[in-house]
Design an enzyme around this catalytic site. Structure first.
Site, PDB file in Angstrom:
ATOM      1  N   SER A  14       0.840  -1.198   0.000  1.00 18.81           N
ATOM      2  CA  SER A  14       0.000   0.000   0.000  1.00 18.81           C
ATOM      3  C   SER A  14       0.877   1.250   0.000  1.00 18.81           C
ATOM      4  CB  SER A  14      -0.966  -0.043   1.187  1.00 18.81           C
ATOM      5  OG  SER A  14      -0.253  -0.198   2.405  1.00 18.81           O
ATOM      6  N   ASP A 187       3.468  12.027   9.111  1.00 18.41           N
ATOM      7  CA  ASP A 187       2.102  12.472   9.394  1.00 18.41           C
ATOM      8  C   ASP A 187       1.400  11.587  10.419  1.00 18.41           C
ATOM      9  OD1 ASP A 187       1.825  10.145   7.967  1.00 18.41           O
ATOM     10  OD2 ASP A 187       0.692  11.026   6.302  1.00 18.41           O
ATOM     11  N   HIS A 190       2.654   7.607   7.727  1.00 16.89           N
ATOM     12  CA  HIS A 190       3.646   7.312   6.696  1.00 16.89           C
ATOM     13  C   HIS A 190       5.049   7.612   7.195  1.00 16.89           C
ATOM     14  CE1 HIS A 190      -0.181   7.970   4.455  1.00 16.89           C
ATOM     15  NE2 HIS A 190       0.185   6.787   4.014  1.00 16.89           N
TER      16      HIS A 190
END
Length: 256
Positions: A14, A187, A190
């Site tokens: 992902s 963040d 990530h």
């Protein structure tokens, strides 16, 4: 394709995979480490869960491909582990289905060839405070907790142990770092450069310790066009040349 042919490594996952060439990312670091040794391909898909990954397995990894990867590094779980939305929409995948999906991915990768190896990355932790404080107004509520991350991480690790698949426990590895909540993320989810360094270190440890033949650790793999040449830089004696094929002085970290 261009030659000469090199071993092929595929990163499949992902957003943590898709973004692995940004912010000093782990994909970029691996590509540098394996330069002239292996070709690393990125198959990362922002926002994806294991359900979507299973749907495209035959397209990403066709069993009749002329060349099969030597190594596949797989990461799914962070989006699966998000709390379910009341609408039924969204990336959440119930834990039993997640386990079944990861089993399908592992089985498919193992079936590609007798020499294809796999490493799975478990779900890392998150910084819950940053996530709660920075949710964009374009999204509905995002439920992402370390309690859920740990459940999916442990499930991935258990499955890999049952299937004899190499696995990196990112949930534990990140929390060994001082101030990991702030150091490892851009963040809250990530990976920062520091977080990516942990991923690289853990992957290299697996590759270094695996008893695979041939070894896929970078120091054990041949360099392409590594022969001495009169066109190399001339040494201080003015009579010989210096072969730069294996130089690594430019790297921030001298990886083992």
């Amino acid at each position: 394709m261009v030659g000469p042919a090199r071993p092929l490594f595929v990163l499949f996952g992902s957003s943590i995979v898709q973004m692995s060439y940004d912010h000093g990312g782990w994909g970029a670091i691996l590509s540098d480490i394996y330069s002239r040794r292996a070709d690393i391909l990125l198959r990362g898909y922002f926002g994806w869960n294991s359900r979507r990954a299973v749907e495209v397995l035959d397209q990403v990894f066709p069993k009749d491909a002329a060349v099969q990867p030597s190594l596949v590094i797989v990461y799914f779980g962070g989006n699966d582990s998000m709390g379910p939305h009341s609408s039924g929409l969204g990336p959440h995948v119930p834990l039993p289905e997640y386990i079944d999906n990861m089993r399908k991915i592992a089985s498919h990768v193992k079936s590609l060839s007798d020499s294809t190896r796999a490493i799975f990355l478990s779900c890392p932790p998150v910084n819950e405070a940053i996530i709660r404080g920075s949710t964009s107004g374009i999204f509905s509520e995002i439920v992402r907790t370390n309690e859920l991350c740990q459940q999916y991480s442990e499930a991935c690790i258990k499955l890999c142990q049952e299937m004899d698949i190499k696995v990196v426990d990112l949930f534990t590895a990140f929390q060994k770092t001082d101030d990991w909540l702030n150091a490892c993320f851009t963040d809250g989810i990530h990976l920062s450069a520091e977080g990516s360094k942990i991923v690289v270190e853990e992957i290299l440890k697996v590759l270094r310790e695996a008893d695979w033949k041939p070894s896929l650790h970078w120091k054990s793999m041949p360099l392409e066009f590594a022969e001495d040449s009169p066109y190399d830089l001339v040494a201080a004696d003015g009579k010989t040349t210096l072969n730069p094929s294996s130089w690594t002085f430019y790297r921030e970290i001298q990886w083992d």
